[in-house]
Design an enzyme around this catalytic site. Structure first.
Site, PDB file in Angstrom:
ATOM      1  N   TYR A   1      38.056  42.303 -11.780  1.00  0.00           N
ATOM      2  CA  TYR A   1      36.934  42.494 -10.859  1.00  0.00           C
ATOM      3  C   TYR A   1      37.278  43.459  -9.721  1.00  0.00           C
ATOM      4  O   TYR A   1      36.401  43.944  -9.025  1.00  0.00           O
ATOM      5  CB  TYR A   1      36.480  41.155 -10.267  1.00  0.00           C
ATOM      6  CG  TYR A   1      35.771  40.237 -11.266  1.00  0.00           C
ATOM      7  CD1 TYR A   1      35.610  40.603 -12.595  1.00  0.00           C
ATOM      8  CD2 TYR A   1      35.281  39.007 -10.879  1.00  0.00           C
ATOM      9  CE1 TYR A   1      34.994  39.777 -13.511  1.00  0.00           C
ATOM     10  CE2 TYR A   1      34.648  38.161 -11.794  1.00  0.00           C
ATOM     11  CZ  TYR A   1      34.516  38.553 -13.108  1.00  0.00           C
ATOM     12  OH  TYR A   1      33.892  37.723 -14.012  1.00  0.00           O
TER      13      TYR A   1
ATOM     14  N   LYS B   1      45.330  35.504 -22.290  1.00  0.00           N
ATOM     15  CA  LYS B   1      45.062  36.132 -23.584  1.00  0.00           C
ATOM     16  C   LYS B   1      46.309  36.958 -23.914  1.00  0.00           C
ATOM     17  O   LYS B   1      46.246  38.180 -24.130  1.00  0.00           O
ATOM     18  CB  LYS B   1      43.782  36.984 -23.489  1.00  0.00           C
ATOM     19  CG  LYS B   1      43.246  37.489 -24.814  1.00  0.00           C
ATOM     20  CD  LYS B   1      42.653  36.415 -25.699  1.00  0.00           C
ATOM     21  CE  LYS B   1      42.201  37.025 -27.024  1.00  0.00           C
ATOM     22  NZ  LYS B   1      41.890  36.001 -28.042  1.00  0.00           N
TER      23      LYS B   1
ATOM     24  N   ASP C   1      40.085  31.939 -25.561  1.00  0.00           N
ATOM     25  CA  ASP C   1      39.048  31.602 -26.553  1.00  0.00           C
ATOM     26  C   ASP C   1      39.187  30.144 -26.985  1.00  0.00           C
ATOM     27  O   ASP C   1      38.207  29.409 -27.091  1.00  0.00           O
ATOM     28  CB  ASP C   1      39.097  32.564 -27.758  1.00  0.00           C
ATOM     29  CG  ASP C   1      40.513  32.912 -28.201  1.00  0.00           C
ATOM     30  OD1 ASP C   1      41.476  32.565 -27.484  1.00  0.00           O
ATOM     31  OD2 ASP C   1      40.672  33.523 -29.269  1.00  0.00           O
TER      32      ASP C   1
ATOM     33  N   ASP D   1      36.016  32.627 -13.929  1.00  0.00           N
ATOM     34  CA  ASP D   1      34.579  32.747 -13.649  1.00  0.00           C
ATOM     35  C   ASP D   1      33.790  32.108 -14.794  1.00  0.00           C
ATOM     36  O   ASP D   1      32.895  31.279 -14.588  1.00  0.00           O
ATOM     37  CB  ASP D   1      34.249  34.250 -13.537  1.00  0.00           C
ATOM     38  CG  ASP D   1      32.866  34.500 -12.981  1.00  0.00           C
ATOM     39  OD1 ASP D   1      32.180  33.528 -12.606  1.00  0.00           O
ATOM     40  OD2 ASP D   1      32.460  35.676 -12.926  1.00  0.00           O
TER      41      ASP D   1
ATOM     42  N   ASP E   1      32.144  27.893 -15.024  1.00  0.00           N
ATOM     43  CA  ASP E   1      30.716  27.615 -15.253  1.00  0.00           C
ATOM     44  C   ASP E   1      30.547  26.689 -16.451  1.00  0.00           C
ATOM     45  O   ASP E   1      29.714  25.783 -16.445  1.00  0.00           O
ATOM     46  CB  ASP E   1      29.941  28.913 -15.517  1.00  0.00           C
ATOM     47  CG  ASP E   1      29.314  29.443 -14.244  1.00  0.00           C
ATOM     48  OD1 ASP E   1      29.849  29.155 -13.157  1.00  0.00           O
ATOM     49  OD2 ASP E   1      28.285  30.150 -14.329  1.00  0.00           O
TER      50      ASP E   1
END
Ligand code: NAD
Length: 362
Positions: free
Chosen positions: A141, A192, A224, A248, A252
């Site tokens: 980001y 990852k 994943d 992020d 959620d």
């Protein structure tokens, strides 16, 4: 010594829910002798309307001077046409970066009284209590180069850069290990590493930091798989630590396990444990001004503030107990209403929490 708290109601339902959280703070001051001074300032769209900027200098000065910040929410459709540099969300991002709030703590707790609110089977989520620790000021980001550029061929390409230094990884991992030591003693580091070199380094640093915490069990999981495990068997997790973008998305997902966006608080901390506390939901323009928003996420954010920034864990527990008492009484705002419960508005819910707090003061 008196604690200084900055209140930033923000936009939409922000002022309504924050007013209830302030009632709770006032009750702790009046009934339990909590020493605090409250300041209030504008942020987001309301600040833009008044000062032409979503993060006015005065707001930033107060945020630096106070011990902790409580924020409602920012944003709304009326500010969407504005240039990105002055949109309400810039106020939030500005506060995060100016205060160096690198650690975002998002608990996903399912109150037993609300087990039916989840879309997952009650046996999968009943008793859920996990904490996602998301790195908040680095990663893709913020990495450079970034942007959209035009190639010699005339085709455009978009670029973002995933970058973490060892020290950035180490400090967020230490936050996660410290917190796990006060909970279930387990950290799952999500990366990852099979594809991204940057998160290969993440895994290496997390492992190294873990050797300083022999009592905390460290595991690693690819992102994943973590997404899948969160909806398959979420109770396997205690503390999850991960990068800005993975956090992020996963936070959620974890929030939704509880089925109630109006119940979940969050904390964003810097190296001195100064923090900004806010509900995870947005400004809910669809219900703003109707007096029906759930104030409990904001009230529970006050509990996190007392625990993490103000070193007042007893007051934090009082608030959490009062919220549980109110749910036991069968009181629900519309978002968590169910058969056999009594639907109340924002102010009634806040008043009920204050009454429960007072009742436990004797
Ligand atoms: P939202 O979280 O505001 O609302 C999503 C849904 O949840 C809506 O139906 C809303 O009514 C409901 N909801 C949210 N909070 C609730 C509460 N306390 N009680 C009862 N119901 C509640 O998300 P959105 O609609 O995608 O975004 C609306 C605005 O909020 C946008 O401008 C967005 O940019 C902004 N936003 C701000 C923040 C923040 O300030 N941290 C976070 C997310 C979104």
């Amino acid at each position: 010594m008196s604690k200084q708290i900055l209140i930033l109601p923000g936009d939409g339902i922000g002022p309504e829910i924050v007013a209830e959280a302030v009632k709770v703070l006032m009750c702790l001051r009046a009934e339990y002798g909590l020493h605090l001074d409250i300041y209030e300032a504008l942020v987001g769209g309301s600040a833009y309307d008044e000062h032409g900027h979503p993060l006015p200098e005065e707001t930033l000065r107060l945020a630096h001077d106070c011990d902790a910040v409580l924020l409602g929410a920012v944003g709304g459709p009326q500010w969407e046409p504005l240039h990105i540099s002055v949109r309400p969300e810039k106020g939030l991002l500005g506060l995060r970066s100016e205060l160096g709030l690198f650690a975002n703590l998002r608990p996903a707790i399912l109150y037993p009284q609300l087990a039916a609110a989840s879309t997952l089977k009650p046996e999968v989520v009943a008793g859920l209590d996990l904490l996602i620790v998301r790195e908040l000021t680095g990663g893709i980001y913020f990495g450079r180069p970034r942007g959209v550029e035009t190639l010699a061929s005339g085709e455009r390409q978009g670029i973002n850069t995933l970058v973490y230094t060892e020290s950035e990884i180490e400090r967020i991992c230490r936050v996660a290990f410290d917190l796990a030591g006060k909970r279930g003693n387990r950290v799952c580091s999500v990366d990852k590493a099979n594809v991204l070199e940057c998160t290969e380094l993440w895994r290496e640093v997390a492992t190294r930091v873990g050797t300083d915490y022999p009592d905390v069990e460290l595991s690693h999981m690819y992102v994943d798989n973590a997404a899948m495990q969160l909806v398959r068997a979420p109770k396997q997790f205690d503390v999850v630590v991960t990068t800005n973008m993975f956090g992020d998305i996963l936070s959620d997902c974890a929030a939704q396990l509880t089925g109630s966006i109006g119940m979940l608080p969050s904390a964003s901390l810097n190296a001195e444990e100064k923090g900004m506390y806010e509900p995870i939901h947005g400004s809910a323009p669809d219900i703003a001004g109707k007096g029906v928003a759930n104030p409990l996420a904001t009230i529970l954010s006050v509990a996190m503030m007392l625990r993490y920034s103000l070193d007042e864990p007893t007051h934090a527990e009082r608030i959490e107990r009062a919220v549980s008492d109110v749910l036991d009484q069968g009181l629900r705002t519309a978002d968590i209403a169910a058969a056999g419960t009594q639907t109340v508005g924002t102010a009634q819910m806040g008043d009920a929490v204050v009454s429960a707090l007072r009742a436990s003061a004797g």
